[in-house]
Scaffold this motif. Structure first.
Motif, PDB file in Angstrom:
ATOM      1  N   THR A 102       0.871  -1.182   0.050  1.00 30.70           N
ATOM      2  CA  THR A 102       0.031  -0.130   0.009  1.00 30.70           C
ATOM      3  C   THR A 102       0.789   1.126  -0.004  1.00 30.70           C
ATOM      4  O   THR A 102       2.286   1.302   0.353  1.00 30.70           O
ATOM      5  CB  THR A 102      -0.976   0.035   1.111  1.00 30.70           C
ATOM      6  N   GLU A 103       0.225   2.352  -0.443  1.00 26.90           N
ATOM      7  CA  GLU A 103       0.966   3.635  -0.284  1.00 26.90           C
ATOM      8  C   GLU A 103       1.435   4.124   0.816  1.00 26.90           C
ATOM      9  O   GLU A 103       2.636   4.718   1.152  1.00 26.90           O
ATOM     10  CB  GLU A 103      -0.120   4.665  -0.878  1.00 26.90           C
ATOM     11  N   SER A 104       0.958   3.460   2.062  1.00 29.15           N
ATOM     12  CA  SER A 104       1.254   3.734   3.422  1.00 29.15           C
ATOM     13  C   SER A 104       2.788   2.853   3.936  1.00 29.15           C
ATOM     14  O   SER A 104       3.149   3.114   4.694  1.00 29.15           O
ATOM     15  CB  SER A 104       0.394   3.814   4.266  1.00 29.15           C
ATOM     16  N   HIS A 205      -0.838   8.278  -6.470  1.00 31.52           N
ATOM     17  CA  HIS A 205      -1.392   9.443  -5.687  1.00 31.52           C
ATOM     18  C   HIS A 205      -2.359  10.200  -6.282  1.00 31.52           C
ATOM     19  O   HIS A 205      -3.727  10.333  -5.779  1.00 31.52           O
ATOM     20  CB  HIS A 205      -0.357  10.320  -5.222  1.00 31.52           C
ATOM     21  N   ASP A 220      -5.635   2.009  -2.124  1.00 27.96           N
ATOM     22  CA  ASP A 220      -4.392   2.789  -2.148  1.00 27.96           C
ATOM     23  C   ASP A 220      -3.250   1.741  -2.192  1.00 27.96           C
ATOM     24  O   ASP A 220      -2.350   1.958  -1.528  1.00 27.96           O
ATOM     25  CB  ASP A 220      -4.062   3.701  -1.062  1.00 27.96           C
TER      26      ASP A 220
END
Length: 255
Positions: A102-104, A205, A220
């Motif tokens: 994930t983006e995190s 994003h 995401d």
């Protein structure tokens, strides 16, 4: 010969809950871990829930349709259940294993018995590359998304997205784009079941993408790898006249 111990599992639908009470009283009920056979009462969605919750037990599952869609279920009848189970034909399903970043920066894992789908999260089209066994095959795919389906799942979302129906036991997977804009003429591919598929989201994003393994959604995502499981299988039991392999084959001739 002793009768198999049954565990009855039911969806929240009123008809399924009523059947749960009736069948448990007639045939007895055991916890899933102590049962020989799991009996799922509901629709295809509940069957998938049952496989996700109890698949690790390795118990065969006999489903009876008490829901809207019942492609993976047998007809609901109260009488003769033990005889039906004794005469049932097994269908072995091997799920997909999904690993997603994930983006995190979190790594998540899930199984899918039908399909893994990557879908755009906003009005912006998804943009991603596709690698097969480490080799880039599609440098840029733009569209609503893409999915990977098992033979058992090929008649579901995959078929709605104009993907191919795969025979059960064909050792193949369907790679199907969803409303592709680019490559405009690409209609997907049929892959060997051992193929490792990696999707890399471009500009995550601005163009966020979610990954859904059956009904488990992860938002995401930036990279998703999918492969058929080497060591996990489940067995569904079907009445001979309701054979899953024949039903999947017959779907190809429905007009």
């Amino acid at each position: 010969m002793t009768s198999p111990r049954l565990a009855f599992l039911a969806s929240s639908a009123e008809s399924a809950q009523q059947a749960l009470v009736t069948l448990s009283a007639r045939y007895g009920h055991h916890p899933p871990a102590d049962a020989d056979i799991l009996v799922a009462l509901g629709g295809d969605g509940f069957m998938l829930q049952t496989l996700h919750r109890h698949g690790q037990l390795g118990k065969p599952v006999f489903g009876m349709k008490l829901g809207t869609v019942g492609f993976m279920m047998n007809h609901h009848r109260e009488e003769g259940l033990l005889e039906r189970i004794a005469a049932a034909e097994p269908a072995t399903l091997r799920p997909l294993e999904m690993t997603a970043q994930t983006e995190s920066g979190i790594e998540v894992h899930s199984l899918a018995y039908n399909e893994v789908s990557l879908l755009r999260q906003t009005r912006q089209a998804a943009q991603m590359s596709i690698d097969l066994n480490g080799q880039t095959r599609v440098e840029e795919m733009i569209g609503d998304g893409v999915l990977v389906a098992t033979p058992a799942g090929s008649t579901a979302y995959n078929f709605s997205a104009h993907g191919p129906i795969l025979p059960l036991g064909s050792n193949t997977l369907a790679l199907t784009p969803i409303a592709p804009y680019r490559p405009r003429r690409w209609r997907g591919a049929i892959l060997k079941s051992g193929t490792e598929i990696t999707f890399r989201v471009m500009d995550a994003h601005k163009r966020p993408v979610s990954a859904t393994a059956d009904s488990h959604e992860f938002r995401d995502v930036t990279e998703v790898t999918i492969r058929e499981s080497c060591d996990r299988t489940v067995r569904l039991l079907f009445d001979p006249e309701h054979n899953l392999e024949e039903r999947i084959f017959s779907e190809q001739f429905v007009v």
